[in-house]
Design an enzyme around this catalytic site. Structure first.
Site, PDB file in Angstrom:
ATOM      1  N   TYR A  52       0.754  -1.287  -0.202  1.00 31.57           N
ATOM      2  CA  TYR A  52      -0.526   0.069   0.133  1.00 31.57           C
ATOM      3  C   TYR A  52       0.626   1.305  -0.024  1.00 31.57           C
ATOM      4  O   TYR A  52       1.780   1.207   0.714  1.00 31.57           O
ATOM      5  CB  TYR A  52      -0.522  -0.368   1.295  1.00 31.57           C
ATOM      6  CG  TYR A  52      -2.109   1.063   1.695  1.00 31.57           C
ATOM      7  CD1 TYR A  52      -2.977   1.267   0.760  1.00 31.57           C
ATOM      8  CD2 TYR A  52      -1.653   2.440   2.135  1.00 31.57           C
ATOM      9  CE1 TYR A  52      -3.867   3.074   0.446  1.00 31.57           C
ATOM     10  CE2 TYR A  52      -1.994   3.169   2.313  1.00 31.57           C
ATOM     11  CZ  TYR A  52      -3.861   3.206   1.786  1.00 31.57           C
ATOM     12  OH  TYR A  52      -3.820   5.134   1.794  1.00 31.57           O
ATOM     13  N   HIS A  53       0.688   1.998  -1.144  1.00 29.43           N
ATOM     14  CA  HIS A  53       1.803   3.408  -0.953  1.00 29.43           C
ATOM     15  C   HIS A  53       1.005   4.555  -0.311  1.00 29.43           C
ATOM     16  O   HIS A  53      -0.365   4.946  -0.981  1.00 29.43           O
ATOM     17  CB  HIS A  53       1.719   4.348  -2.455  1.00 29.43           C
ATOM     18  CG  HIS A  53       1.963   4.528  -3.079  1.00 29.43           C
ATOM     19  ND1 HIS A  53       3.201   5.802  -2.133  1.00 29.43           N
ATOM     20  CD2 HIS A  53       3.286   4.200  -4.039  1.00 29.43           C
ATOM     21  CE1 HIS A  53       3.907   6.509  -3.287  1.00 29.43           C
ATOM     22  NE2 HIS A  53       4.360   5.212  -3.708  1.00 29.43           N
ATOM     23  N   GLY A  54       1.899   4.406   1.037  1.00 30.57           N
ATOM     24  CA  GLY A  54       1.190   6.172   1.605  1.00 30.57           C
ATOM     25  C   GLY A  54       2.017   7.256   0.721  1.00 30.57           C
ATOM     26  O   GLY A  54       2.346   7.352  -0.099  1.00 30.57           O
TER      27      GLY A  54
END
Length: 262
Positions: A52-54
């Site tokens: 998951y890309h913050g």
């Protein structure tokens, strides 16, 4: 001594290990950083990390550093094309083993025995996601084509509170997204660098079935990431609670007091 030996063996290897030691020190001091499930990362051979890309992927910097120092493995990264057009960044991208990530180039990296990391949400998920931690993957399944062609396990990854460390303003999110979709320029203000608790979780490896379509495999990986979020992340995310996560004793005390009050 290990760093000195690394410089003797190869200058860039020494530089990477020195930078990794710095990143890990910063991560532990500023974020109380931890990793869970590191045993799911193979000590040798290829694997594909899907994460998951913050807003800013500082967790991936910490993961790369941890694997360099603890397993002597360097993760290859897939970065957005705009990074390669920033003046002076080309050398940095090469040293950090960042690629633009076509299917063929990713397959080649994996067949060479390396670990590769991809965030299917990319820039959209980074800049236009919010504290609900929804996955903005659209219909992307290219990473599954890579895994199937290279015949490698997929390791889901999620970092708790990553969206509380850095954020984008919610009041103008729709306008900025419209601008991005028209221009592909990620011109979105970012604020934060809050010292929230960060903890990276690696899930169980997903071994692709050669009879599975990329779309079916993508749905399976999506479920794996979603499961990590549901299990470990407070939703919606809260900067205050993420800060308090640094002090579990205090949080437990608050919970006990709240129960007694009931």
């Amino acid at each position: 001594m290990k760093l000195k030996a690394a410089y003797v063996h190869d200058f860039w290897e020494g530089a990477r290990k020195t930078l990794s030691a710095f990143w890990i020190a910063q991560a532990r001091i500023w974020h109380g950083y931890e990793i869970e499930g590191l045993e799911n990362i193979p000590v040798s051979g290829p694997a594909l990390i899907i994460y998951y890309h913050g807003t800013l992927p500082v967790d991936m910097y910490y993961v790369v550093s941890s694997l360099i120092l603890e397993k002597d493995r360097q993760v290859r990264l897939v970065g957005d094309r705009f990074l390669f057009h920033i003046p002076g960044w080309q050398t940095l991208m090469e040293v950090c083993k960042v690629t633009t990530g076509t299917v063929s180039s990713c397959v080649e990296v994996l067949r060479s025995g390396h670990i590769l990391s991809i965030a299917p949400g990319g820039v959209r998920e980074a800049l236009f996601g919010d504290e609900t931690y929804s996955l903005i993957w659209n219909q992307r399944s290219g990473f599954c084509k890579v895994a199937l062609q290279a015949n490698v396990p997929i390791i889901p990854m999620f970092t708790v509170n990553i969206r509380e460390a850095f954020r984008t303003p919610g009041w103008a999110r729709d306008w900025f997204r419209g601008f991005y979709e028209k221009t592909r320029l990620p011109l979105v203000p970012i604020y934060g660098f809050f010292p929230v608790k960060l903890k990276t979780i690696f899930g169980e490896p997903i071994v692709p079935d050669p009879n599975t379509t990329p779309e079916e495999l993508a749905a399976l990986v999506r479920t794996g990431i979603r499961s990590l979020i549901n299990q470990h992340q407070r939703c919606p995310g809260s900067i205050l609670h993420a800060l308090l996560d640094r002090f579990p004793f205090f949080l437990n005390k608050v919970k006990i007091s709240s129960r007694l009050g009931e």
